[in-house]
Each structure stands twice: as C-alpha cells, then as structure tokens.
Design an enzyme around this catalytic site. Sequence first.
Site, PDB file in Angstrom:
ATOM      1  N   GLU A 241      -8.801  -3.988  -4.955  1.00  0.00           N
ATOM      2  CA  GLU A 241      -7.624  -4.349  -4.162  1.00  0.00           C
ATOM      3  C   GLU A 241      -7.753  -5.803  -3.731  1.00  0.00           C
ATOM      4  OE1 GLU A 241      -6.686  -1.415  -1.132  1.00  0.00           O
ATOM      5  OE2 GLU A 241      -8.351  -0.194  -1.831  1.00  0.00           O
TER       6      GLU A 241
ATOM      7  N   SER B  93       0.716  -3.554   4.213  1.00  0.00           N
ATOM      8  CA  SER B  93       1.097  -2.229   4.700  1.00  0.00           C
ATOM      9  C   SER B  93       2.595  -2.002   4.504  1.00  0.00           C
ATOM     10  CB  SER B  93       0.754  -2.130   6.193  1.00  0.00           C
ATOM     11  OG  SER B  93       1.343  -0.975   6.751  1.00  0.00           O
TER      12      SER B  93
ATOM     13  N   ASP C 132       8.577  22.068  -7.938  1.00  0.00           N
ATOM     14  CA  ASP C 132       7.672  21.470  -6.937  1.00  0.00           C
ATOM     15  C   ASP C 132       7.523  19.960  -7.126  1.00  0.00           C
ATOM     16  OD1 ASP C 132       5.909  21.269  -9.096  1.00  0.00           O
ATOM     17  OD2 ASP C 132       4.592  22.878  -8.429  1.00  0.00           O
TER      18      ASP C 132
ATOM     19  N   HIS D 294       0.843  -1.192   0.000  1.00  0.00           N
ATOM     20  CA  HIS D 294       0.000   0.000   0.000  1.00  0.00           C
ATOM     21  C   HIS D 294       0.888   1.256   0.000  1.00  0.00           C
ATOM     22  CE1 HIS D 294      -4.044  -1.591   0.721  1.00  0.00           C
ATOM     23  NE2 HIS D 294      -4.471  -0.349   0.744  1.00  0.00           N
TER      24      HIS D 294
HETATM   25 ZN    ZN Z   1      -6.262   0.235  -0.110  1.00  0.00          ZN
END
Ligand code: ZN
Length: 734
Positions: free
Chosen positions: A495, A309, A669, A258
């Site tokens: 996902e 994660s 930027d 992620h």
């Molecule tokens: Zn997600």
Amino acid sequence: MARKSVCCGLSTLEMLLIVLFVLMTGVSVGLISVMATKWNADSSPEEPSPTARPPETLFLVGVGRADCTGPVGDVPLMGYANLDQTARGIHTRLYSRAFIVDDGSKRVVFVSADIGMVSQRLRLEVMRELQANYGNLYGQDNVVLSGTHTHSGLAGYFQYTLFMITSKGYIKPSIQAIVKGIVQSIDTAHKNLKPGRIFLNKGELEDSNLNRSPHSYLNNPAEERNRYKSNTDKQVVILKFTNLHGDGLGMISWFAVHPVSMNYTNRMVSGDNLGYASYLFEQEKNIGSLPGEGPFVAAFASSNLGDVSPNTRGPYCVNTGEACDYVNSSCPIGGTKMCVAMGPGKDMFESTRIIGQNIYQKAKELYGGAQQEVRGVLHAAHQWVNMTDVTVQLNSTHTVKTCKPALGHSFAAGTIDGGGDLNFTQGAVEGDPFWDGVRDTLLGPPSNETQDCHQPKPILFSTGEMKKPLPWHPDIVDVQMITIGSVAIVAIPGEVTTMSGRRIREAVKQELETQAAFANTEVVIAGLCNIYTHYITTYEEYQVQRYEAASTIYGPHTLSAYMQLFRGLARAIAEGTVGKLPKGPEPPFFNDSQLSSLLPAVPVDRKPENTSFGQVLEQVLPTYKRGEVASVTFVSGNPRNSGDMREKTFITVEQYHNQTQQWDIVYTDASWETRFHWVKGSGAQSNATVEWHIPPSAQLGSYRIRHFGHYKELKGLRPVITAYEGTSDVFRVS
Ligand code: ZN
C-alpha cells in the site's frame, strides 16, 4: 476436491508459536497440459477485415469474471487484523476480474480481485495452475494480480507467520476459492479473446476520499506539496475495452481509496465500496442478468490508497464527540480506539453505497466519454528482489540501504478506520517499556542492527529476525510493470501513500519518456499486487511514525528502493532490454506440511428439538411496502459444510409470475439488496436470517425467500453431509 482441515483450536500468539503445524492434504493439481495457441481463441464471427484499422493498434482483448468467495463461516475477515471478526454470511459476493491484451507478439494479463491483497502464496499457487494449463503463455512477467483491498474478504491465504496469526493459519478452502476464482476469470478472458480496441480516459472525483494521516503528509517538502491541490489523489483513470464495432466488453477503473466503508463490526463478506461500484456498472451493462453473470466486466481496482480513507466525515471521538488529537489520532478518554472516522452515510451500509455510487458514476461518465485510443505494443517486466538488502543510490555520492522487515509501535495503534485494542497510539517514536518487555519475553528483542536501520521507528516486532515456525515476513518481493501502448501499469507489492504513489508515477514516466514511443505516457499505480508487504511511505512521512510509517517494513528508504527498482524496469522496457533483467532470487514456496489451519473443524450441526434443517423459525410478514425489509429466519447448518459455493447461492428471492405460473429468481446472495446472516448460536446450533431490503424499483407482486445449505451429522462414527433447503411463506409487495 474435498478437503479436511484438522483443527487445533488455538488462537493466541503464544500458543501459535509453539503449536505443531498439522499436516494437511496436499494439492494435487491436475496437470492438464493445454498449451494454448495464440490467436486461435474464439475468433469473432463478425470480425471485420484487418484493413479496418491500422495494424499497429490491432489488439486482441478478452475479459472474464469469476466468483472467488471462500467459506463464509468462521474464517476471519482479512483487513482489520481482528481475530473475532469472523465471517457470518454474505452481503455481496467477491469476484476476480481478468483482462487480457495481446498485440500479436506479446500478451499481458491484469487481474483485480475482491480480496484484501494478493499474497505471495496466492500468486505462487495461481502461477502453478496457469503453468499447468497454459505452459509459458501466462507467467511471472506478464500476469499482474491486484487486490481491491476490501477489508471484508476472507483471510487464510498467506505463508508468512504474521499474516497467518491474523488468519487463523493457512486455510485451504479459503485460498482454493481465490486461486480457482482468479484462474477461472483468466480462463474466461482467454476464451473470449477477440480483436478489440482500448481507450483511456481520466477525470477527478471529489467528496469520496480524505487523507487519514494528514500530519504525515504535511511532513513532505512544501515545494512538493504545492504542486498538488489536495493531500489525496482525486484522479480516476479508466481503460475501456471494446470490440471492433465499438461495443463495450469491459472496463478497469483506478481510484485511490481504502475499501473500509464496511468497518470492523461487519461480519458479512463484502466487496465494500469498490465491489459495489463494480456491481453497479456490471448490473447496468448486463441487463437482465443476476449479479456475477453476464459478459460485461467492470473492475474497480486499488491504487495509491495507503493513507486514504473513504470515511469522509473524518475522525472524531465517538464517545465524547470531541476532535481527535491531530498528531496521534487519539481521544482524551478511551485513546486510539475511540478516534474513528465515519461517513458519509448514517451507517456503514449507506457509506459503502454512497462512496461506491460516486466512484461508479465518475467511471461511467469517463467510460462514456473515452476517446483517446491506446495504441502501440505491449511490454512486461518482472523481477524478484531481496528487499532486505537493496542499496539505493540517492545521488552520486550518497547511498543508503533497506532493512530487514520490522513493524513499529504505531502499527499496533491501527488507524482512524479501525483502531487497535491496546494502549498504542500513532506517531510513536519511542518504545513502551511494558510492551517491549512482553515482546522481548515472547519473541526476543530486535538486534541493534535492525534498530539502527529503522530509525526513528521504535520496533515492536522485529519480524525479519523472527523465523519460527516460518519467517514472519517476506524477504523476496515482486516488482513488476506492464505497458499497453503508452499506458504503464506499475504493480506495487503493498500500500503506497498518496505522495509515494505520485513519486513512483513521476519516476516511471520520466524513465519511459526518454523514448519517443512512450511520449505522454499515463502511469497507473496498481495497488496490493502480487505480494503483501504492508505500507510504503515517503522518507519524510516515515519520520513521524504514524501507522503507515510504522508499517513501512523495509525501513526509511523503502520508497527510494522501490523507485530505483521501478525505474530499472521502466528503463528496460523503454530500451527494449527486458530480456537482460536479472530474474532475481525465487521466493520460497513452503510445503503444505509446514502450513497449518487453526480453524476448528466444523462440529456436527444441532437443531432445536422438533425442527428440521431449513425449517422457518421466524416467518415473513404477509405484506411489505417498497423500502421495507422482508426477513425470515431458518434453522441452518454451518455454511462451511456446503463446500465450494462459488457461482452458487445460499439464498434466493423469487417472484411469482402469473403468466408463466413460475417462480423466477430475482435476487441471490450476491445481490446488494440481500443480506445472508449466518447466526451462530451455542451448542453447534445456528440460524440463517435472510433479509431482502426491498428497493423502490421492486415490482409489486408475490414473492418468497429460499435458503439452501448443508448440515453435518454422524451416522455411526462417520460424519455425513446432507443438503437441505427452506422456503418462506409467500408474501406480497404492495
Ligand atoms: Zn490498508
């Protein structure tokens, strides 16, 4: 094309439901009927004779990149579903990266864009543009659009009600920036098509991801889990694109993680960890170019990241330091919100840098060592499917069905990468009387049919039964697959969790390998493609109803249905019967008049008395050392006044060169080293604070920082937009 969005200033769910959607200006796309002729695009002058390589591997390849950054003020960031997390500037710009391959008779396009996900609306708008520009050359079947899933991209490009609520509606300048960026990246790749070669390589990357729902994963059968050494995929797969001389043109990497290293406290647009990996690779290859410039294109695309994660120190209770509850990821004090995963860095910027750097390093190593040439021909298969009504043949006697979309209670709990605000926890298999009551009053209760179908999910929002003012969730979903020789790219409309991805890969591989041409096929899961349908867990993971399962919207058999559908596509490709696949029901394309922005119009900009826009309020110091942060604050306007700023910049860091007596732009930027903070004050006053995090590699010398913007004022009753710029004092890096 100038557009006005009319504001209503409403933001609550309740008010959204009753608000009259405001008519917005329609899209008038210039219907340029440029029928692109295959093979005539930019044949390279140094093209060697066709006899140099076997004809079956003669691909044309093209790569392209374009800025897809939308308005960096006020628009919500897309990912954490937090309406307060609106854009306030830029950390890194967002890009669409396109890769086109042509085998002489067929063409496929893969696009990876630095956005949260591809939405159905976005895909349909991109397809309309491609149709107008290229006729049928690029169509539903052969164009895959994938989002990296950065949670620091901009929202506002959805046509279903649920997503519009977290987006403040349908925001024309936001979707236009993404549509234009994607189409422009394809245009560039198209113009750059030249004879080339493709190589495959893969390897493993440790210490860069972890499973955020291990309790769900453990519910998968032991004999299945035992076949894998980890509860997340460590695999990095890359495709290397070169010309016939072996010079690198570009690269696509897939790794399951992620992009949520930047957390929900971030307000700056950012490509997150995968965006930073692209940044590093492209900066290394495009020597001397500013970020976002130069011919080499490196995409770091999403994969089966559903339960993965990047916050590798794992979850703990940030208030007490205790471990979170394993089953439902909550804390004794403060509940779900306090159970947060962080790391590996000391803050989100450092975590983004470390994870991005790790992924980049591995991809670079694989790119350098890529030997296995991808040979063969191209195939593409696409179908629209009514996902609310798929009958899945589990075995010879047993069939099951998908459901109308619905979200479970644990959806509202969020994850360890960003929890919900209310008192929901993950792993809820029973409803909550209070919230069920609120839901029934505001939105109506779910039907018995839907409740039964989703068992054991306690339904929070029966989105498939909520049709006003527009359907809350899609019924019609894209399933798609392209193959390049023996590489199959499966375009997942959402996902998928680690194990779901593994099952799909295996099913597709098995189906393709029934034909000799597909021996040793590498199947790649491309995530967040074409339309967003939240999560896809395995049936077993679904049973424990953590966040990912509560967000598996078509019910417990969603994955089985997708496996059946993707098997169908793979079989058609293997057997050469793609032409016979039913196209399926076309998804709706709601009129602009049915869509509306809830983003307030930009008010007239104000400034402190006796100042002018662009004037410095807080000056730089005279000198800095490497490793320090040069910072300057300007009086600014709302960045939305600047309109389409793609391929431009709000800031520059410039170095003075004595020899040429010129200021050269060294950072924009888009640079990792700069931060453009738009600081919104009260009473329509705002500032721009520009930070330059001076890297150890910076040359010693004289520098200045500049800011470019636009402010809105009233001349009579007419709003007028005026450009301004501001420049800091000259300072030394010594
Ligand atoms: Zn997600």
